[in-house]
Design an enzyme around this catalytic site. Sequence first.
Site, PDB file in Angstrom:
ATOM      1  N   HIS A 275       0.801  -1.219   0.000  1.00 31.88           N
ATOM      2  CA  HIS A 275       0.000   0.000   0.000  1.00 31.88           C
ATOM      3  C   HIS A 275       0.841   1.280   0.000  1.00 31.88           C
ATOM      4  O   HIS A 275       0.311   2.346  -0.321  1.00 31.88           O
ATOM      5  CB  HIS A 275      -0.939   0.022   1.207  1.00 31.88           C
ATOM      6  CG  HIS A 275      -2.140  -0.862   1.032  1.00 31.88           C
ATOM      7  ND1 HIS A 275      -2.106  -2.209   1.320  1.00 31.88           N
ATOM      8  CD2 HIS A 275      -3.402  -0.593   0.596  1.00 31.88           C
ATOM      9  CE1 HIS A 275      -3.294  -2.736   1.066  1.00 31.88           C
ATOM     10  NE2 HIS A 275      -4.089  -1.786   0.619  1.00 31.88           N
ATOM     11  N   GLY A 276       2.088   1.193   0.344  1.00 32.86           N
ATOM     12  CA  GLY A 276       2.893   2.409   0.307  1.00 32.86           C
ATOM     13  C   GLY A 276       4.265   2.224   0.905  1.00 32.86           C
ATOM     14  O   GLY A 276       4.505   1.312   1.707  1.00 32.86           O
TER      15      GLY A 276
END
Length: 486
Positions: free
Chosen positions: A332-333
């Site tokens: 996700h990041g």
Amino acid sequence: MVFSSLVFLYAFFPLSLLAYALFRSQRAKNAALLIFSLIFYAWGEPVYVFLLMFMALCSWLCALGISRAENRTRAKLWVAVAAVIDIALIGFFKYAGMFCGILGAVPDFITRIALPIGISFYTFQLLTYVVDVYRGDAAAQKSYWNVLLYASLFHQCIAGPIVRYKTIGNELFGDTRRQHDWAGGISRFAIGLGKKVLLANPCGALADSLLLSDKTLADGLLFAQNMDKLGTMPVLGLWLGVIAYTLQIYLDFSAYSDMAIGMGRMLGLHYPENFKYPYISRSVTEFWRRWHISLGTFFRDYVYIPLGGNRCGKLRWVFNTLVVWALTGLWHGASWNFVLWGLWCFVFMMLEKAFLGKLLKKLPVLSNLYLLFVSCLGWVIFRFTNMELGGTVLSGLFGLGGNPLSDFYTLTTLKNNVWLLLVCILACTPLPAMLGKRISARLKNRPLGHGVCDAVQYAVLPIALLLLSTAALVAGSYNPFIYFQF
């Protein structure tokens, strides 16, 4: 370009449908679809479209290598080559800054590298293509352009759902004619558009007003000011902001999936469902069977099971699960808060497996409240890349930072948005769909009832949602898609 923009709704998408309809052969239709997909991607990433094309080229060549391999060992080598190239590229563009930070210094040229939009999604799709060819679930494509089309389909290239090649390859490139579902696709697209513009956007604006916008949070010069504002925000204000964000992230992401699925149906392409009302779950384990389903099944089938899954010793099973959730967070990041969020999910899933799951089954109402509570706190971890700011919010939710319980501004904000929140909460449940089906079932038993139901579902409702969404887009400027950053 985003689906919920006037340019897309009234120019790009109609033109793409027109171009698609003008051609008769499936090959020509696919060529038109590829051109529009590349234009769509290049609209926001004029340079990184070449990265997408290069990664598709590598996957195409590796899949051909697998199909021509003389033995299993040689085929595995081609899979390894594809995996190394894809992981190296996503690692450089998405995680180079994070890993350089671990080493103590981030070079200037790394800080200037922009994250290619949708790289997490199309990288995983290309990996599924190569692995599916290796496993014998799909035949290797002889045409590079076909692989590029699969990877770049503008319906879902940017923010999913993650579509496996074996799921859609036959519909895209098979000999049979596609079964177009124009009415169902338009209805599904309109519902997603309304969910995004009329519900998710107002929730996002409310969350930003209470928890600060991403732009404000990312400005290091405003750190002290941000800490002060979040540290003095009343308990009610923080909870209101967290609830608004919890609603926004579901409505926003599921709306994108709805629109992608709807556009696919119009062209006879059946993308997988990505959400099944996750907030009605009674455990974190159930939540992840309903949330971002395409990502969860990817990690299950391409990481968890190859590692051994649960068909091994208990310690190895725990390790396999830990790897999956660490990767889920990291996907996700490029920030430690995402890893922490993945581990947050992992811990509760382990607790549920150990003893909590049996208890939750005996407490149906409390189990759902437990899930919502855990989810809300998890979304705080997810939202704040600066964990010090996130920690301030988490402590403030329980009044541990000395912040007041409420104030006039918070109460006024709540009163002004109570109906929005109630409608959004209702939209997160299957109740509207169930009510619609019940009304439809009763009407269809009456004269002309079937025609009335079809007119409402496939004409009146889509047109009304399009007009209302257009009015909202013209009047407002807040229109982000949360998952574009991943």
